[in-house]
Design a protein around this motif. Structure first.
Motif, PDB file in Angstrom:
ATOM      1  N   GLU A   1     -19.881 -30.916 -13.018  1.00 20.59           N
ATOM      2  CA  GLU A   1     -19.582 -29.585 -12.494  1.00 20.59           C
ATOM      3  C   GLU A   1     -19.364 -29.670 -10.997  1.00 20.59           C
ATOM      4  O   GLU A   1     -19.978 -30.495 -10.305  1.00 20.59           O
ATOM      5  N   ALA A   2     -18.482 -28.784 -10.485  1.00 22.27           N
ATOM      6  CA  ALA A   2     -18.197 -28.705  -9.053  1.00 22.27           C
ATOM      7  C   ALA A   2     -17.807 -27.274  -8.728  1.00 22.27           C
ATOM      8  O   ALA A   2     -17.492 -26.476  -9.631  1.00 22.27           O
ATOM      9  N   SER A   3     -17.838 -26.919  -7.448  1.00 23.34           N
ATOM     10  CA  SER A   3     -17.467 -25.577  -7.016  1.00 23.34           C
ATOM     11  C   SER A   3     -16.651 -25.673  -5.744  1.00 23.34           C
ATOM     12  O   SER A   3     -16.800 -26.610  -4.950  1.00 23.34           O
ATOM     13  N   VAL A   4     -15.793 -24.645  -5.540  1.00 23.06           N
ATOM     14  CA  VAL A   4     -14.936 -24.608  -4.368  1.00 23.06           C
ATOM     15  C   VAL A   4     -14.554 -23.157  -4.099  1.00 23.06           C
ATOM     16  O   VAL A   4     -14.402 -22.360  -5.034  1.00 23.06           O
ATOM     17  N   GLU A   5     -14.451 -22.787  -2.823  1.00 18.74           N
ATOM     18  CA  GLU A   5     -14.029 -21.444  -2.467  1.00 18.74           C
ATOM     19  C   GLU A   5     -12.532 -21.295  -2.652  1.00 18.74           C
ATOM     20  O   GLU A   5     -11.777 -22.255  -2.481  1.00 18.74           O
ATOM     21  N   GLU A   6     -12.154 -20.078  -3.023  1.00 17.53           N
ATOM     22  CA  GLU A   6     -10.728 -19.834  -3.181  1.00 17.53           C
ATOM     23  C   GLU A   6     -10.016 -19.972  -1.838  1.00 17.53           C
ATOM     24  O   GLU A   6     -10.639 -19.880  -0.771  1.00 17.53           O
ATOM     25  N   ASN A   7      -8.723 -20.257  -1.931  1.00 17.67           N
ATOM     26  CA  ASN A   7      -7.854 -20.425  -0.751  1.00 17.67           C
ATOM     27  C   ASN A   7      -8.219 -21.643   0.084  1.00 17.67           C
ATOM     28  O   ASN A   7      -7.731 -21.791   1.203  1.00 17.67           O
ATOM     29  N   THR A   8      -9.087 -22.504  -0.437  1.00 17.51           N
ATOM     30  CA  THR A   8      -9.429 -23.733   0.272  1.00 17.51           C
ATOM     31  C   THR A   8      -8.486 -24.841  -0.197  1.00 17.51           C
ATOM     32  O   THR A   8      -8.190 -24.954  -1.391  1.00 17.51           O
TER      33      THR A   8
ATOM     34  N   HIS B   1     -15.963 -24.376 -10.555  1.00 12.90           N
ATOM     35  CA  HIS B   1     -16.230 -22.952 -10.356  1.00 12.90           C
ATOM     36  C   HIS B   1     -15.570 -22.498  -9.068  1.00 12.90           C
ATOM     37  O   HIS B   1     -15.795 -23.097  -8.007  1.00 12.90           O
ATOM     38  N   VAL B   2     -14.764 -21.421  -9.163  1.00 16.37           N
ATOM     39  CA  VAL B   2     -14.054 -20.879  -8.000  1.00 16.37           C
ATOM     40  C   VAL B   2     -14.886 -19.758  -7.404  1.00 16.37           C
ATOM     41  O   VAL B   2     -15.239 -18.789  -8.103  1.00 16.37           O
ATOM     42  N   LYS B   3     -15.210 -19.890  -6.114  1.00 15.53           N
ATOM     43  CA  LYS B   3     -16.013 -18.877  -5.423  1.00 15.53           C
ATOM     44  C   LYS B   3     -15.094 -17.839  -4.788  1.00 15.53           C
ATOM     45  O   LYS B   3     -14.055 -18.179  -4.225  1.00 15.53           O
ATOM     46  N   ASP B   4     -15.543 -16.551  -4.887  1.00 17.32           N
ATOM     47  CA  ASP B   4     -14.758 -15.451  -4.328  1.00 17.32           C
ATOM     48  C   ASP B   4     -14.848 -15.466  -2.806  1.00 17.32           C
ATOM     49  O   ASP B   4     -15.876 -15.809  -2.228  1.00 17.32           O
ATOM     50  N   GLN B   5     -13.749 -15.022  -2.168  1.00 16.76           N
ATOM     51  CA  GLN B   5     -13.683 -14.998  -0.713  1.00 16.76           C
ATOM     52  C   GLN B   5     -12.962 -13.729  -0.296  1.00 16.76           C
ATOM     53  O   GLN B   5     -11.939 -13.366  -0.892  1.00 16.76           O
ATOM     54  N   ASP B   6     -13.567 -13.004   0.718  1.00 19.02           N
ATOM     55  CA  ASP B   6     -12.911 -11.796   1.223  1.00 19.02           C
ATOM     56  C   ASP B   6     -11.697 -12.235   2.023  1.00 19.02           C
ATOM     57  O   ASP B   6     -11.801 -12.595   3.201  1.00 19.02           O
ATOM     58  N   GLU B   7     -10.532 -12.121   1.401  1.00 18.31           N
ATOM     59  CA  GLU B   7      -9.332 -12.674   2.002  1.00 18.31           C
ATOM     60  C   GLU B   7      -8.429 -11.579   2.519  1.00 18.31           C
ATOM     61  O   GLU B   7      -8.582 -10.414   2.189  1.00 18.31           O
ATOM     62  N   GLY B   8      -7.507 -11.960   3.348  1.00 19.14           N
ATOM     63  CA  GLY B   8      -6.576 -11.024   3.960  1.00 19.14           C
ATOM     64  C   GLY B   8      -5.452 -10.651   3.015  1.00 19.14           C
ATOM     65  O   GLY B   8      -5.483 -10.956   1.821  1.00 19.14           O
ATOM     66  N   PRO B   9      -4.445  -9.954   3.556  1.00 16.45           N
ATOM     67  CA  PRO B   9      -3.308  -9.543   2.721  1.00 16.45           C
ATOM     68  C   PRO B   9      -2.556 -10.758   2.182  1.00 16.45           C
ATOM     69  O   PRO B   9      -2.591 -11.830   2.766  1.00 16.45           O
ATOM     70  N   GLU B  10      -1.885 -10.544   1.106  1.00 15.81           N
ATOM     71  CA  GLU B  10      -1.134 -11.615   0.477  1.00 15.81           C
ATOM     72  C   GLU B  10       0.342 -11.244   0.443  1.00 15.81           C
ATOM     73  O   GLU B  10       0.714 -10.175  -0.044  1.00 15.81           O
ATOM     74  N   CYS B  11       1.153 -12.141   1.001  1.00 13.68           N
ATOM     75  CA  CYS B  11       2.599 -11.944   1.013  1.00 13.68           C
ATOM     76  C   CYS B  11       3.170 -12.691  -0.186  1.00 13.68           C
ATOM     77  O   CYS B  11       3.420 -13.894  -0.125  1.00 13.68           O
ATOM     78  N   SER B  12       3.317 -11.976  -1.270  1.00 15.62           N
ATOM     79  CA  SER B  12       3.790 -12.604  -2.498  1.00 15.62           C
ATOM     80  C   SER B  12       4.775 -11.658  -3.190  1.00 15.62           C
ATOM     81  O   SER B  12       4.467 -10.469  -3.372  1.00 15.62           O
ATOM     82  N   PRO B  13       5.942 -12.161  -3.531  1.00 18.17           N
ATOM     83  CA  PRO B  13       6.434 -13.507  -3.218  1.00 18.17           C
ATOM     84  C   PRO B  13       6.704 -13.672  -1.735  1.00 18.17           C
ATOM     85  O   PRO B  13       6.928 -12.696  -1.015  1.00 18.17           O
ATOM     86  N   GLU B  14       6.662 -14.917  -1.317  1.00 24.71           N
ATOM     87  CA  GLU B  14       6.813 -15.172   0.119  1.00 24.71           C
ATOM     88  C   GLU B  14       8.187 -14.764   0.631  1.00 24.71           C
ATOM     89  O   GLU B  14       8.320 -14.325   1.776  1.00 24.71           O
ATOM     90  N   VAL B  15       9.218 -14.903  -0.192  1.00 19.87           N
ATOM     91  CA  VAL B  15      10.580 -14.515   0.191  1.00 19.87           C
ATOM     92  C   VAL B  15      11.016 -13.359  -0.706  1.00 19.87           C
ATOM     93  O   VAL B  15      10.972 -13.464  -1.928  1.00 19.87           O
ATOM     94  N   GLN B  16      11.424 -12.241  -0.080  1.00 21.34           N
ATOM     95  CA  GLN B  16      11.917 -11.066  -0.795  1.00 21.34           C
ATOM     96  C   GLN B  16      13.346 -10.788  -0.343  1.00 21.34           C
ATOM     97  O   GLN B  16      13.683 -10.982   0.829  1.00 21.34           O
ATOM     98  N   TYR B  17      14.171 -10.327  -1.282  1.00 18.85           N
ATOM     99  CA  TYR B  17      15.607 -10.207  -1.040  1.00 18.85           C
ATOM    100  C   TYR B  17      16.033  -8.735  -1.039  1.00 18.85           C
ATOM    101  O   TYR B  17      15.581  -7.932  -1.870  1.00 18.85           O
ATOM    102  N   ILE B  18      16.937  -8.381  -0.079  1.00 16.68           N
ATOM    103  CA  ILE B  18      17.566  -7.051  -0.035  1.00 16.68           C
ATOM    104  C   ILE B  18      19.033  -7.235   0.294  1.00 16.68           C
ATOM    105  O   ILE B  18      19.454  -8.292   0.781  1.00 16.68           O
ATOM    106  N   ARG B  19      19.855  -6.164   0.051  1.00 13.24           N
ATOM    107  CA  ARG B  19      21.287  -6.195   0.321  1.00 13.24           C
ATOM    108  C   ARG B  19      21.646  -5.027   1.239  1.00 13.24           C
ATOM    109  O   ARG B  19      21.191  -3.906   1.052  1.00 13.24           O
ATOM    110  N   ILE B  20      22.507  -5.325   2.270  1.00 14.20           N
ATOM    111  CA  ILE B  20      22.992  -4.307   3.215  1.00 14.20           C
ATOM    112  C   ILE B  20      24.462  -4.558   3.433  1.00 14.20           C
ATOM    113  O   ILE B  20      24.895  -5.704   3.582  1.00 14.20           O
ATOM    114  N   LYS B  21      25.259  -3.472   3.496  1.00 17.73           N
ATOM    115  CA  LYS B  21      26.668  -3.600   3.827  1.00 17.73           C
ATOM    116  C   LYS B  21      26.829  -3.741   5.324  1.00 17.73           C
ATOM    117  O   LYS B  21      26.153  -3.059   6.108  1.00 17.73           O
ATOM    118  N   GLU B  22      27.741  -4.634   5.714  1.00 14.50           N
ATOM    119  CA  GLU B  22      27.999  -4.767   7.139  1.00 14.50           C
ATOM    120  C   GLU B  22      28.678  -3.492   7.648  1.00 14.50           C
ATOM    121  O   GLU B  22      29.268  -2.717   6.882  1.00 14.50           O
TER     122      GLU B  22
END
Length: 840
Positions: A361-368, A462-483
């Motif tokens: 058995e082993a444990s680790v904090e999330e986002n590590t 075992h994954v330990k919970d962590q008070d984490e910041g905002p999550e940018c997911s998906p990292e790349v988001q797409y939009i369309r604009i007319k020139e």
């Protein structure tokens, strides 16, 4: 073996005395009845007296008997004395019985022994000895035992010639062992022909002696031809077999199959080859450790092989064998020697690595990320720090998303489990991994065991919970604009969320990077607004996305970064553009010229292009035509009656969406063979000074004025400081105001001819400043010279050369005077000189 040795001993005994005569009657019928041998009166034991032909008497003989116990008969028909025999009578006989038990036949041979006394006489000088061309004394096989114990001299045999029956014969010998090395080993009695050896002989040094025997009368006459007398040294088993090496070193892998060759031992024996003395036999005397039945050696070849599959390095990694080799084919009376054989058992991968326990058995904090969470030890009995011992760990199950990595610690052989991709507590509270371990080298056991060549263990992370910041997911988001969208247009922006609440409320947004600063972001909602007009054609390359980096921040100041990929839709806002401006057509060589266009818009608003002559004069329409070449090019052609001149031809080009533009082309219809010629002429005719050329001219004018100003200042200074010398007229000749054509020159006393202003285009022959108009009066700079006169400067005729004006050492002063000053000073003196001339 007994029969050859017996025959050898009998041949040796036979050589001790030469038989006088051996007569064998071998008629087909009589051979079974009578054999006559002439023998001496005394015979030693084991002496051959003759040979009978048994096969002529009875084809197949399996039993031979002699009626006289004093004589014995061998299988080849040789008759030997059983012990010493003395003939009391002149004749003696015995019978040989031959039997064939299979055919039940029996025959007998009568052997008659005769003894005849001979009276020798000397040869008279007038009596000749008959010497036959066919040799009458043949060599009798003779041999001697090596290392004989004597007594010495040792009798070998008696040599006699047939001539000795009638004459007194003397014998002599020569050859190696007599008169060649080794010297004096053999000698022969002169009268009797008895041959003797004087000392023991080693067969390994001399295996045969080729002697020559001679028979001659008392007066030196050769009674017979020389007789070759080879004496063969019979081998004695006096050399031990010797191994080629004292210690042999071999290697064999453990778990080798039965019959695997370990190595080969080899021994040599100096005794006679192809005899029992050199027939060697190998064996193993002793094995250490005393594990039974691991190795064997082939008795004839010396090849050592394995005889058991229980060869295990983990039990014993080295074995020592005492090897024995013995001649006489290994019989107990044979000579022997020993050697040591060291066999090293090489490690094979016959032991699997095993986990010490089945679950971890082993444990680790999330986002590590990039952190070690567990070390897993294994055990392996194979040789340490080898490929058979080093472990390879593999994650068999549970790592489908690639969050974990397991490596091997080379020093401890432990498995090191690490997190290489952040875990998310909200997605999974624990991860179950199945770990397998094997060696670097393949497993070498049998097929049944190879099915389980990987040991397995389970690891629960075992994954330990962590008070984490905002999550940018998906990292790349797409939009369309007319020139060309209106400034202030609203666009949906980047959306981040809190992983704990899965909500975007309470987040603030900022733009970290906007390449053209076209967009602004609403801090609270994250929506976008155009700040400037978007131009798709400005993006490089045009088909790429316009990337904006956005930062999302929560109330605790924690943040994440995302990318907003803006796809700018093209608008047909760029007409096609003709690439050419100036064209040259060589009339006669060229019937047309091609023009092309490009469009910066996307392909949907681009080619094919449509070319035409736009708003042209009737003359242009009459002389010029334009036709299509391809989607982006057209061909401009002239009529044959077009004149040589430059034409200004407006050409309209339109894209597929209907947006057009007009450009006036300057076309030079030229009389040339190559367009380069007309372009060069056009460049020379249309020379236009650039800004740098104008600047250089202005700087040159300013430099000229500064020089003139310096000259004026120098003249004024000289006037205030200098007085004219009295003899100045004699020092300088001034020629000025000459209206007649010719060259106005000043020849100064320094030896240089100076040009005046009236002939400014001529070359200078001296150093003099240029004349400058000053109030209608010429001001000429003169250079004060030395003590030179006009006569000294005159040359032939009117012309003066540089050589004619050269003097010696000249002192030059840099005082300069104006023309009016020189005239006021020189005129009175010139008048005086003219008066003096007239008076004279």
């Amino acid at each position: 073996m007994a029969a050859p040795r017996l025959r050898s001993s009998l041949r040796g005994a036979l050589c001790r005395q030469l038989l006088l005569t051996l007569v064998v009657f071998s008629f087909a019928c009589e051979a079974c009845k009578k054999e006559i041998f002439n023998i001496p009166s005394k015979l030693e034991a084991d002496k051959m007296i003759g040979r009978v032909n048994l096969k002529e008497c009875l084809g197949s003989v399996d039993r031979i008997q002699s009626s006289d116990p004093d004589f014995r008969v061998l299988e080849d028909g040789s008759v030997y004395t059983a012990h010493a025999v003395v003939l009391s009578d002149e004749k003696r006989s015995f019978t040989i019985w031959l039997s064939d038990t299979k055919k039940r036949t029996q025959k007998e041979i009568l052997v008659l022994l005769e003894y005849q006394k001979k009276v020798l006489k000397k040869r008279h000088a007038k009596e000749t000895v008959l010497r036959r061309s066919k040799r009458r004394w043949a060599p009798i096989p003779c041999s001697m035992q090596e290392n004989s114990l004597g007594p010495f001299p040792l009798f070998l045999q008696q040599v006699q010639s047939d001539a000795a029956q009638n004459y007194t014969i003397f014998y002599s010998i020569s050859g190696r062992g007599v008169d060649k090395e080794p010297l004096n080993l053999f000698f022969i009695e002169r009268d009797t022909g008895n041959l003797y050896c004087t000392q023991p002989v080693d067969r390994e040094e001399y295996d045969v002696f080729d002697l020559i025997a001679y028979a001659s009368t008392a007066d030196g006459y050769s009674a017979d031809f020389p007789l070759p007398l080879p004496i063969r040294v019979e081998d004695e088993n006096d050399n031990h077999p010797i191994f080629t090496e004292a210690v042999y070193n071999f290697e064999v892998p453990e778990s080798s199959r039965v019959g695997t060759t370990v190595g080969v031992v080899c021994a040599t024996d100096r005794d006679e080859p192809d005899t029992m003395h050199t027939r060697l036999k190998y064996s193993i005397l002793e094995q250490t450790p005393r594990s039974p039945g691991l190795f064997s050696v082939h008795p004839s070849t010396g090849v050592i092989t394995t005889v058991s599959h229980y060869l295990d390095r983990e039990v014993a990694d080295k074995y020592s064998l005492i090897m024995k080799v013995q001649d006489m084919d290994g019989q107990f009376f044979g000579l022997m020697s020993t050697a040591t054989c060291i066999i090293t058992v090489k490690d094979s991968n016959d032991n699997l690595p095993t986990f010490r326990q089945n679950a971890y058995e082993a444990s680790v904090e999330e986002n590590t990320v990039n952190v070690e969470i567990l070390r897993i030890p294994v055990e392996d009995k194979d040789l340490i720090n080898t490929a058979n011992w080093r472990a390879n760990f593999t994650i068999l199950k549970g790592n489908e998303n690639g969050h974990f990595k397991i490596t091997t610690d080379k020093a401890t052989n432990e498995g090191v489990l690490s997190v290489v991709k952040p875990l998310d507590y909200e997605e999974s509270h624990q991860v179950v991994l199945e770990i397998g371990v094997a060696n670097e080298a393949p497993f070498t056991r049998d097929v049944a065991l190879r099915m389980t060549t990987m040991n397995r263990a389970v690891v629960t992370v075992h994954v330990k919970d962590q008070d984490e910041g905002p999550e940018c997911s998906p990292e790349v988001q797409y939009i369309r604009i007319k020139e060309n969208s209106a400034v202030g247009s609203k666009i949906s922006g980047y959306k981040a969320y809190d992983p704990e609440t899965k909500s975007s409320s309470g987040l603030r947004y900022k733009i970290l990077h906007d390449p053209k600063e076209w967009i602004t972001v609403n801090e609270g909602s994250g929506s976008l607004e155009t700040y400037k007009t978007l131009d798709r054609e400005v993006i490089t390359p045009k088909n790429d996305l316009y990337n904006i980096t956005v930062l999302a921040i929560d109330q605790d100041g924690r943040s994440c970064t995302g990318t907003l990929a803006v796809s700018i839709e093209d608008v047909n806002d760029n007409p096609p553009e003709i690439l050419q401006d100036y064209l040259v057509i060589c009339k006669g060589n060229m019937d047309y010229v091609d023009i092309s266009a490009i469009d910066h818009d996307s392909s949907i608003n681009g080619a094919p292009f449509y070319f035409s002559l736009a708003n042209t004069s009737p003359e242009i329409n009459r002389l010029w035509t334009i036709t299509r070449v391809n989607d982006t090019a057209a061909r401009l052609a002239y009529q044959k009656n077009a004149q040589f001149q430059e034409y200004f031809i407006p050409v309209a080009v339109k894209d597929r969406a209907g947006l057009s533009a007009t450009k006036t082309l300057r076309v030079n219809l030229c009389d040339c063979t190559n367009p380069v010629q007309c372009r060069a002429a056009a460049r020379s005719a249309d020379v236009i000074l650039g800004k740098w050329a104008i600047l250089a001219i202005l700087l040159g004018i300013a430099l000229l004025f500064s020089i003139l100003l310096t000259l004026v200042c120098g003249i004024v200074s000289a006037r205030n400081k200098k007085a004219f010398p009295d003899d100045l007229a004699q020092q300088n000749l001034i020629i000025s105001n000459t209206e007649a054509p010719g060259d106005d020159k000043v020849c100064s006393a320094n030896g240089f001819m100076t040009q005046t202003v009236n002939n400014a285009n001529q070359g200078f022959c001296g150093t003099m400043g240029s004349g400058v108009k000053n109030g209608g009066q010429e001001s000429i700079e003169m250079v004060k010279g030395g003590q030179q006169t006009l006569e000294s400067c005159r040359g032939a005729g009117h012309h003066h050369t540089l050589d004619s004006c050269r003097g010696g050492t000249i002192e030059v002063e840099n005082s300069r005077y104006t023309y009016s000053e020189w005239q006021n000073f020189t005129q009175p003196r010139l008048g005086e000189e003219s008066i003096r001339g007239h008076t004279g």
